[in-house]
Write an enzyme that holds these catalytic residues in place. Structure first.
Site, short mmCIF file in Angstrom:
data_model
loop_
_atom_site.label_atom_id
_atom_site.label_comp_id
_atom_site.label_asym_id
_atom_site.label_seq_id
_atom_site.Cartn_x
_atom_site.Cartn_y
_atom_site.Cartn_z
N GLN A 9 0.86 -1.06 -0.09
CA GLN A 9 -0.24 0.02 0.00
C GLN A 9 0.83 1.49 0.02
O GLN A 9 1.86 1.26 0.77
CB GLN A 9 -0.78 0.00 1.25
CG GLN A 9 -2.11 0.71 1.12
CD GLN A 9 -3.43 0.10 1.75
OE1 GLN A 9 -3.57 -0.99 1.77
NE2 GLN A 9 -4.22 1.22 2.29
N SER A 90 3.48 -6.70 2.69
CA SER A 90 2.19 -6.70 3.24
C SER A 90 1.36 -7.40 2.01
O SER A 90 1.41 -8.56 1.51
CB SER A 90 1.86 -5.27 3.51
OG SER A 90 0.62 -5.26 4.11
N LEU A 91 0.36 -6.35 1.38
CA LEU A 91 -0.54 -6.94 0.48
C LEU A 91 0.21 -7.51 -0.60
O LEU A 91 -0.38 -8.47 -1.40
CB LEU A 91 -1.61 -5.90 0.07
CG LEU A 91 -1.20 -4.67 -1.15
CD1 LEU A 91 -1.35 -5.13 -2.31
CD2 LEU A 91 -1.83 -3.50 -0.79
N ARG A 115 -9.75 -8.46 2.26
CA ARG A 115 -8.86 -8.07 3.35
C ARG A 115 -8.72 -6.69 3.59
O ARG A 115 -8.82 -6.10 4.63
CB ARG A 115 -7.31 -8.57 2.93
CG ARG A 115 -6.31 -8.28 3.66
CD ARG A 115 -5.02 -8.63 3.05
NE ARG A 115 -3.71 -8.74 3.93
CZ ARG A 115 -2.92 -7.59 3.78
NH1 ARG A 115 -3.18 -6.36 2.93
NH2 ARG A 115 -1.79 -7.57 4.66
N HIS A 199 -1.47 -4.17 10.72
CA HIS A 199 -0.52 -4.99 11.11
C HIS A 199 -0.19 -4.71 13.07
O HIS A 199 1.17 -4.64 13.22
CB HIS A 199 1.10 -4.76 10.62
CG HIS A 199 1.01 -5.14 9.29
ND1 HIS A 199 0.75 -6.55 8.64
CD2 HIS A 199 0.69 -4.47 8.02
CE1 HIS A 199 0.77 -6.67 7.40
NE2 HIS A 199 0.71 -5.38 6.82
N GLN A 248 -0.21 -12.77 9.26
CA GLN A 248 0.31 -11.29 8.57
C GLN A 248 -0.45 -10.21 8.96
O GLN A 248 -0.08 -9.07 9.08
CB GLN A 248 0.52 -11.79 7.07
CG GLN A 248 1.19 -10.38 6.21
CD GLN A 248 0.55 -10.16 5.07
OE1 GLN A 248 -0.59 -9.79 4.97
NE2 GLN A 248 1.51 -10.01 4.08
#
Length: 307
Positions: A9, A90-91, A115, A199, A248
């Site tokens: 992101q 991340s993503l 998500r 997170h 995660q």
């Protein structure tokens, strides 16, 4: 050895993917498949905006993935033949898994849409925050987060590189951390323009939703080992991939350790697909490696000629 890496992101921008779609039938097919899977014209939002709508995490997550996979497909590169490892921030881990064949494209898009929704809805707007600590390593960032918590959640979310760590948690705690960071010697501490505290343990409701969603989808063994965010180690077993993707959501993104581990394993060339955010981090972690950021068709042509 070569690793292909996929951005997270913050890589979204109005206009993303537009030139790719116009120049490459393979890229255009990616955007069309994602639009169909989501039942929305995400490609039009990516191309035309508005920026505020594209930045919403429920749109940004599948959009960044679609752009990265379109870049990969436009190149015609077979990761099984050209990559030793893949990883994503991340993503971006979902993009890496899609590129390596663990998920099909439509499944990846739907998972990231969910998500994004789940992470946005896990914490009421305004109750959480994130901040970047610049000139701080992991140990200093953890000390700052611990000092700021005062009974609230404040923890390291992203260990990005030796000089940039992101903290996440309750807004009050993160705001306290800004002052503590200066006292403890960080160069700068800035609140990030995000809509939720990613997170960190506050994301547990989102992790629970992802556990249910991931339990319902097929995961194949990836063609290339994927360095997982939460372990900074390669994973290929589908059951382990599923478990780590759930972890995660609340766990720390161990990007610095992941890149360092890939470099230690022999990777000398990192290729970032669909962004240019990770490249500078990689160079701060492993100064001797080569980094190529691939965004435009010219970038794709140069990469194909090189490898």
């Amino acid at each position: 050895m070569r690793a292909f890496i996929f951005p997270g992101q913050g890589s979204q921008a109005v206009g993303m993917g537009k030139a790719l779609a116009e120049a490459s039938p393979a890229a255009r097919a990616v955007f069309e498949e994602v639009d169909e899977a989501l039942g929305q014209k995400l490609s039009a939002l990516m191309a035309e905006g508005p920026q505020e709508e594209l930045t919403l995490t429920t749109n940004a997550q599948p959009a960044i993935m679609a752009n990265a996979i379109a870049t990969l497909r436009a190149s015609g590169i077979d990761l099984a033949a050209k990559a030793d490892f893949v990883a994503g921030h991340s993503l971006g881990e979902y993009s890496a898994l899609c590129g390596a064949g663990a998920f099909d494209l439509a499944t990846t898009a739907r998972l990231l849409k969910l998500r994004g929704q789940a992470m946005q809805e896990a914490v009421p707007v305004g109750e959480g925050a994130m901040a970047a600590l610049l000139g701080a390593d992991l140990a200093l960032a953890q000390a700052i987060a611990d000092a700021a918590a005062e009974g609230e959640v404040c923890t390291v979310a992203n260990d990005n590189d030796p000089s940039q760590v992101v903290i996440s948690g309750h807004r009050g705690a993160v705001e306290r951390a800004l002052g503590i960071a200066k006292e403890k010697g960080a160069k700068r501490a800035v609140l990030l323009p995000v809509s939720a505290p990613f997170h960190c343990p506050l994301m547990q409701p989102a992790a629970d939703r992802m556990a249910q969603a991931l339990g319902d989808v097929a995961i194949a063994a990836p063609a290339v080992p994927v360095y997982a965010n939460v372990t900074a180690a390669p994973v290929s077993d589908p059951a382990e991939i599923r478990r780590l993707l759930v972890e995660q959501v609340t766990g720390m993104v161990r990007w610095r350790e992941s890149v360092a581990a890939m470099a230690a394993a022999g990777v000398t060339h990192f290729v970032e697909l669909g962004g240019k955010v990770l490249g500078p981090m990689v160079k701060r972690i492993a100064p001797d490696v080569t980094v190529t950021s691939v965004i435009t068709m010219d970038d794709i042509d140069a990469l194909v000629g090189e490898i």
